[in-house]
Structures are given as C-alpha cells and as structure tokens.
Motif scaffolding. Structure first.
Motif, PDB file in Angstrom:
ATOM      1  N   ARG A   1       0.830  -1.203   0.000  1.00  0.00           N
ATOM      2  CA  ARG A   1       0.000   0.000   0.000  1.00  0.00           C
ATOM      3  C   ARG A   1       0.867   1.256   0.000  1.00  0.00           C
ATOM      4  O   ARG A   1       0.532   2.259  -0.631  1.00  0.00           O
TER       5      ARG A   1
ATOM      6  N   ARG B   1      -5.126   5.510   6.269  1.00  0.00           N
ATOM      7  CA  ARG B   1      -4.568   6.505   5.363  1.00  0.00           C
ATOM      8  C   ARG B   1      -3.668   7.489   6.106  1.00  0.00           C
ATOM      9  O   ARG B   1      -2.658   7.951   5.570  1.00  0.00           O
TER      10      ARG B   1
ATOM     11  N   HIS C   1      -0.193   5.964   6.435  1.00  0.00           N
ATOM     12  CA  HIS C   1       0.505   5.918   5.151  1.00  0.00           C
ATOM     13  C   HIS C   1       0.907   7.315   4.699  1.00  0.00           C
ATOM     14  O   HIS C   1       1.975   7.511   4.115  1.00  0.00           O
TER      15      HIS C   1
ATOM     16  N   THR D   1      -8.455  -2.975   1.628  1.00  0.00           N
ATOM     17  CA  THR D   1      -7.614  -3.097   0.433  1.00  0.00           C
ATOM     18  C   THR D   1      -6.552  -2.022   0.302  1.00  0.00           C
ATOM     19  O   THR D   1      -5.577  -2.205  -0.427  1.00  0.00           O
ATOM     20  N   GLY D   2      -6.747  -0.873   0.965  1.00  0.00           N
ATOM     21  CA  GLY D   2      -5.932   0.285   0.637  1.00  0.00           C
ATOM     22  C   GLY D   2      -6.400   0.840  -0.697  1.00  0.00           C
ATOM     23  O   GLY D   2      -7.419   0.409  -1.262  1.00  0.00           O
TER      24      GLY D   2
ATOM     25  N   THR E   1      -2.342  -2.903  -8.372  1.00  0.00           N
ATOM     26  CA  THR E   1      -3.754  -3.253  -8.231  1.00  0.00           C
ATOM     27  C   THR E   1      -4.416  -3.372  -9.594  1.00  0.00           C
ATOM     28  O   THR E   1      -3.963  -2.783 -10.581  1.00  0.00           O
TER      29      THR E   1
ATOM     30  N   THR F   1      -5.429  -6.978  -5.273  1.00  0.00           N
ATOM     31  CA  THR F   1      -4.316  -6.204  -4.760  1.00  0.00           C
ATOM     32  C   THR F   1      -3.528  -7.000  -3.728  1.00  0.00           C
ATOM     33  O   THR F   1      -4.106  -7.780  -2.961  1.00  0.00           O
TER      34      THR F   1
ATOM     35  N   GLY G   1      -2.252  -5.568  -1.343  1.00  0.00           N
ATOM     36  CA  GLY G   1      -2.450  -4.825  -0.108  1.00  0.00           C
ATOM     37  C   GLY G   1      -3.682  -5.248   0.675  1.00  0.00           C
ATOM     38  O   GLY G   1      -4.023  -4.607   1.670  1.00  0.00           O
TER      39      GLY G   1
END
Length: 336
Positions: free
Chosen positions: A10, A36, A39, A136-137, A165, A189, A191
């Motif tokens: 991700r 989020r 990240h 999933t990111g 992805t 994905t 992620g």
C-alpha cells in the motif's frame, strides 16, 4: 487484520504519487485511527515534508493556520472540503499556496473540486482522488486539474495502480461485464487484509478467487476507467444512481452544504438536505434544480450536525434510511 507485506504494497504506490510534491509543507485534517493517516505520514516523513496537523475543521480556524503556514499539500475528508469551500474567497487567500489537494476517503463533489482548484495560485495545481477501503488500501487513482475540473465527473475514480492493483466489474453471476455495463466492483491487490478478526466467514464471502468484492456498484468505460454508481446496500429502485443526483444538486444549488438521497419506508427516493448556516431552502430554487431529475419525494432539511457520520465524515445512509422509516427525524424544516 493486516501484515507488514500488505502494508508495504500500500505504501509504495502512495510514495510514487507523493514524489512530485516532495518536501512541500503538508497540512492534514483526518481521522488519526484511519490507515490513510499512517501511510500519509510514511510518505511525507520519507520526503522530509514539514507537517501541519489540523484538529479543528472550522473554516475560520483552518484559514488562519493555512495563511500562516502556506502548505503546498492539503488533505482531508471530502465532506470537510465542502465546508472549506468558504476558504476559496476568504481573507488572506488561505488556499493560494496549495499545489496538491488530496481526497482519499470517498468521492468528492464536482463543485468542490472546481472551487478548491480555482482558489490555488500555484501554476498547475491538481486534486488527487484515490478509491479504496480499509480492507484493500487504494485500488485506483485519478487526477483533476483546473482544465479537467470544468467537466469533472467525481464518480470517475480512475484506473488501477499499475503493478500493484487491478479493478474489474462483474455481473450477478461473477462474469466480467462489458464496458459501460453496470455491475459489482472487484479489486485484486497485494495490499488486501489477511482476514477479519473473529469474522473469517464474512471475509471469505467477499472473495472471488483472488478478487475482493468492494461492496460498490459501478462500470468501466471503454478505456478501463472506473466509475462509481452507488454502494450495493444504498441502491434505490426508482433512481439509477443516487450519487449522481447528489452531485447534480450540489452543483446547481450553491447554498447546499450536503444532500443525501435515501429511500423512505415506501421505497421513494428522499433528498435529505443541509444548507449553509441552516438557511431555509427556497422552494422555487429546489423546483428548478430538480425538474429534469428522476422523481424525488419532497426534500427534508436537517442540520449537518444531525447527520450520522463515520470518523472520516462519511454519511451513514443506512442509518438515515432507518431513521426515516421509524419517524425519528430531526428535521429543521421542510422544503418542497
């Protein structure tokens, strides 16, 4: 439940997306418990960007902070951006320094995109929109510039992230849908989360081999770009897309802060509207704005503070529909 490898898959594409604005001051207003946020920290700290963390979303407070710090990167929830539209012409031009607006939690209204980009004084500002979910990111991305914002379709959420992805749309039987055909959105994905803690069977029901059912309806155009229609659980038989109706109404009625279309107990599509400063909704303006739209029940005006929301300010449509069905309506006044 996640693992280090999924988190890495991700983080890497998000680092690539953040490279053009490396080193720019970044102002963030988002839930500290959302993936989020962490990240974003990984990307911004990696590139040495000074951070400004915004706690109070009130436009007056935010405007003062942005004016004094002049960030080149700004990211928050789409519903917060609607509130911050007022900053577009606020004293001190608080959005003037922003080069990149980030919107990564939900689709954003076209009106908001145009106002944000129009308020920036940078040479070529853009808004990045990522589509994904906690499981999933990000699985797709799209960008809007001042030029493309003139014809923005915020339900266009982009293409899969090359090398990371893939997205597809399938019919009720799990077969790939043709371009332009509505169906269930699925993503593949590295992620993806490992499972739901204590919910293994629920997790497995979302899987189709290596593909993950996103819980949204949409379609791919002929070039493979993904368009959202509605959440699977939010579909209303009498309208093709409640999200599209909401976007149209937000663009036509500047006084709206939010509009949510949900079904009532009879299955009718009911617009629940919130105006800026809770001003009365003008019936004549509403009539002109909806005359070419699918049949809607009369609008119900609520205070924005009464809308049930998640930690990222997403509106809980199912809860609103239940409130309407039970008669638990905290309406300010009715339009129509």
């Amino acid at each position: 439940m996640h693992c280090a490898q999924a988190m890495w898959h991700r983080l890497v594409p998000q680092k690539m997306l953040g490279w053009p604005t490396r080193g720019e001051t970044a102002a963030l207003h988002m839930s500290f418990v959302h993936s989020r946020f962490y990240h974003a920290l990984g990307v911004l700290l990696h590139y040495g960007s000074p951070l400004v963390l915004l706690v109070d979303p009130d436009p007056k407070s935010v405007g003062q902070i942005l004016t004094s710090t002049r960030p080149g990167i700004l990211e928050t929830h789409p519903n917060t951006y609607v509130l911050w539209e007022d900053l577009a012409d606020a004293p001190g031009a608080p959005l003037a320094s922003v080069r990149c607006f980030g919107s990564t939690f939900d689709a954003i209204h076209p009106r908001t995109v145009r106002r944000l980009l129009g308020a920036s004084k940078r040479g070529s500002p853009w808004l990045t929109q990522l589509y994904g979910q906690s499981e999933t990111g990000p699985v797709s991305a799209w960008w809007y510039t001042r030029r493309s914002a003139r014809k923005v379709n915020s339900r266009l959420v982009g293409i899969g992230l090359p090398g990371f992805t893939r997205v597809r749309v399938v019919d009720q039987d799990g077969n790939r849908a043709k371009p332009g055909t509505h169906g269930h959105i699925e993503a593949r994905t590295y992620g993806r989360c490992l499972t739901y803690l204590g919910g293994e069977q629920l997790y497995k029901r979302q899987l189709d081999g290596d593909w993950w059912r996103m819980g949204d309806m949409g379609y791919l155009n002929r070039w493979g770009a993904l368009h959202l229609i509605d959440r699977e659980v939010d579909q209303i038989d009498s309208v093709a897309s409640s999200l599209e109706i909401e976007d149209v109404l937000m663009s036509r009625l500047e006084e709206l802060r939010e509009v949510i279309v949900v079904p009532n107990g009879a299955g009718e599509a009911v617009p629940v509207v919130c105006t800026r400063n809770d001003e009365p909704l003008a019936p004549d303006r509403w009539k002109r704005a909806t005359e070419d739209l699918p049949a809607l029940a009369g609008p119900m005006q609520w205070r924005f503070e009464d809308l049930p929301r998640t930690s990222t300010w997403k509106i809980k449509k199912l809860e609103i529909a239940r409130m309407l069905a039970s008669g638990a309506v905290p309406a300010v006044r009715y339009g129509g």
